[in-house]
Design an enzyme around this catalytic site. Structure first.
Site, short mmCIF file in Angstrom:
data_model
loop_
_atom_site.label_atom_id
_atom_site.label_comp_id
_atom_site.label_asym_id
_atom_site.label_seq_id
_atom_site.Cartn_x
_atom_site.Cartn_y
_atom_site.Cartn_z
N GLY A 45 0.83 -1.19 0.00
CA GLY A 45 0.00 0.00 0.00
C GLY A 45 0.87 1.24 0.00
O GLY A 45 1.97 1.24 0.57
N GLN A 50 3.22 9.95 0.61
CA GLN A 50 4.50 9.26 0.81
C GLN A 50 5.46 9.47 -0.37
O GLN A 50 6.64 9.12 -0.27
CB GLN A 50 4.28 7.75 1.02
CG GLN A 50 3.51 7.42 2.29
CD GLN A 50 3.33 5.92 2.41
OE1 GLN A 50 2.34 5.38 1.94
NE2 GLN A 50 4.29 5.24 3.00
N CYS A 95 5.71 0.21 7.18
CA CYS A 95 5.37 1.35 6.33
C CYS A 95 6.59 1.69 5.49
O CYS A 95 7.70 1.73 6.02
CB CYS A 95 4.99 2.55 7.22
SG CYS A 95 4.55 4.03 6.29
N LEU A 96 6.38 1.93 4.21
CA LEU A 96 7.50 2.29 3.34
C LEU A 96 8.18 3.58 3.80
O LEU A 96 9.35 3.78 3.52
CB LEU A 96 7.03 2.44 1.89
CG LEU A 96 6.67 1.12 1.18
CD1 LEU A 96 5.98 1.40 -0.15
CD2 LEU A 96 7.91 0.26 0.97
N HIS A 137 -4.60 1.91 7.41
CA HIS A 137 -3.23 2.42 7.50
C HIS A 137 -3.01 3.55 6.48
O HIS A 137 -2.49 4.62 6.83
CB HIS A 137 -2.24 1.26 7.26
CG HIS A 137 -0.81 1.67 7.20
ND1 HIS A 137 0.11 1.30 8.16
CD2 HIS A 137 -0.12 2.42 6.31
CE1 HIS A 137 1.29 1.80 7.85
NE2 HIS A 137 1.19 2.48 6.72
N GLU A 138 -3.42 3.32 5.25
CA GLU A 138 -3.21 4.32 4.19
C GLU A 138 -4.07 5.56 4.42
O GLU A 138 -3.63 6.68 4.15
CB GLU A 138 -3.48 3.72 2.81
CG GLU A 138 -2.60 2.54 2.42
CD GLU A 138 -1.12 2.77 2.63
OE1 GLU A 138 -0.67 3.93 2.55
OE2 GLU A 138 -0.40 1.78 2.89
N HIS A 141 -2.52 8.07 6.66
CA HIS A 141 -1.54 8.93 5.99
C HIS A 141 -2.20 10.22 5.47
O HIS A 141 -1.58 11.28 5.48
CB HIS A 141 -0.90 8.21 4.80
CG HIS A 141 0.23 7.30 5.16
ND1 HIS A 141 1.40 7.76 5.73
CD2 HIS A 141 0.38 5.96 5.02
CE1 HIS A 141 2.22 6.73 5.92
NE2 HIS A 141 1.63 5.62 5.51
C1 QAP Z 1 0.85 -0.56 4.90
O1 QAP Z 1 2.98 -1.06 4.16
C2 QAP Z 1 0.41 -1.80 5.60
O2 QAP Z 1 9.82 -1.44 6.47
C3 QAP Z 1 1.69 -0.82 3.69
O3 QAP Z 1 11.72 -2.18 4.73
C4 QAP Z 1 1.22 -2.43 6.51
O4 QAP Z 1 3.64 -1.79 2.18
C5 QAP Z 1 -0.82 -2.32 5.36
C6 QAP Z 1 7.72 -2.14 3.57
C7 QAP Z 1 0.79 -3.58 7.15
C8 QAP Z 1 -1.24 -3.45 5.98
C9 QAP Z 1 -0.44 -4.09 6.89
C10 QAP Z 1 8.11 -1.78 4.85
C11 QAP Z 1 8.70 -2.51 2.67
C12 QAP Z 1 6.33 -2.09 3.12
C13 QAP Z 1 9.45 -1.80 5.22
C14 QAP Z 1 3.94 -1.53 3.32
C15 QAP Z 1 10.42 -2.18 4.31
C16 QAP Z 1 10.03 -2.54 3.03
C17 QAP Z 1 5.30 -1.64 3.85
CO CO Z 2 2.45 3.74 5.55
#
Ligand code: QAP
Ligand code: CO
Length: 173
Positions: A45, A50, A95-96, A137-138, A141
């Site tokens: 996501g 972001q 989270c990215l 989550h999104e 943001h």
């Molecule tokens: C949000 O998160 C989310 O730390 C999206 O090193 C999270 O895509 C939704 C990511 C959990 C539902 C459940 C994080 C990639 C990606 C990092 C992500 C990383 C590389 C996070």
């Molecule tokens: Co995020």
């Protein structure tokens, strides 16, 4: 369109995202650039804020049973509103914009979402499980809220310490 991920503690992540009023080629260009950056950085996501665009735009791509992110499962969500939430669930979120940190966060298990697609058509979606979690989550943001804001005082302190160390190590290498 060249996009880069904005990372905590960048203050731009705290801006409130503006409603999209014009569904034009520029919006499509943003969406078309967000999808590959999300996939290439192993995201499921991504909110436009972001990538430094504080507008109410999200892309989501939840992996299927095989763990694959297929183009058919790409969701483009504009101007989202949640009308109903129920149940409770916990998931280890990341989270990215907060790389390499994951923590359990409580969310609603089910929700009903109203949003617009890239052409401005209104849509409704019933979500559960990981999709429901990702939408919440999104959408945080869009309000300038990060999942780390939901941690207890002690866990947040632990995060700040670990994150500072991670940034320092990354700078040195
Ligand atoms: C949000 O998160 C989310 O730390 C999206 O090193 C999270 O895509 C939704 C990511 C959990 C539902 C459940 C994080 C990639 C990606 C990092 C992500 C990383 C590389 C996070
Ligand atoms: Co995020």
């Amino acid at each position: 369109m060249k996009l880069t991920i904005v990372e905590y503690p960048d203050k731009r992540l705290r801006l409130k995202s503006k409603e999209v009023k014009v569904f034009d080629a520029k919006l499509h260009e943003l969406l078309d650039a967000m999808n590959p950056i999300m996939i290439n950085t192993n995201g499921i996501g991504l909110a436009a804020i972001q990538v430094a665009h504080p507008v109410q735009v999200l892309v989501l791509n939840i992996p299927d049973e095989e763990g694959e992110q297929t183009p058919e499962n790409l969701l483009e969500i504009i101007n989202p509103i949640i009308s109903k939430k129920s149940g409770e669930t916990m998931y280890q979120e990341g989270c990215l914009s907060v790389p390499k940190f994951y923590e359990d966060i409580k969310r609603s298990e089910f929700l009903t979402l109203h949003f617009q697609d890239r052409d401005g058509n209104t849509r409704t979606l019933e979500a559960e499980g990981l999709l429901s979690i990702a939408i919440q989550h999104e959408m945080d943001h869009l309000e300038g809220v990060l999942f780390i804001d939901k941690l207890s005082y002690s866990r947040r302190k632990k995060f700040e310490k670990e994150y500072k160390r991670m940034l320092k190590e990354r700078k040195e290498s």
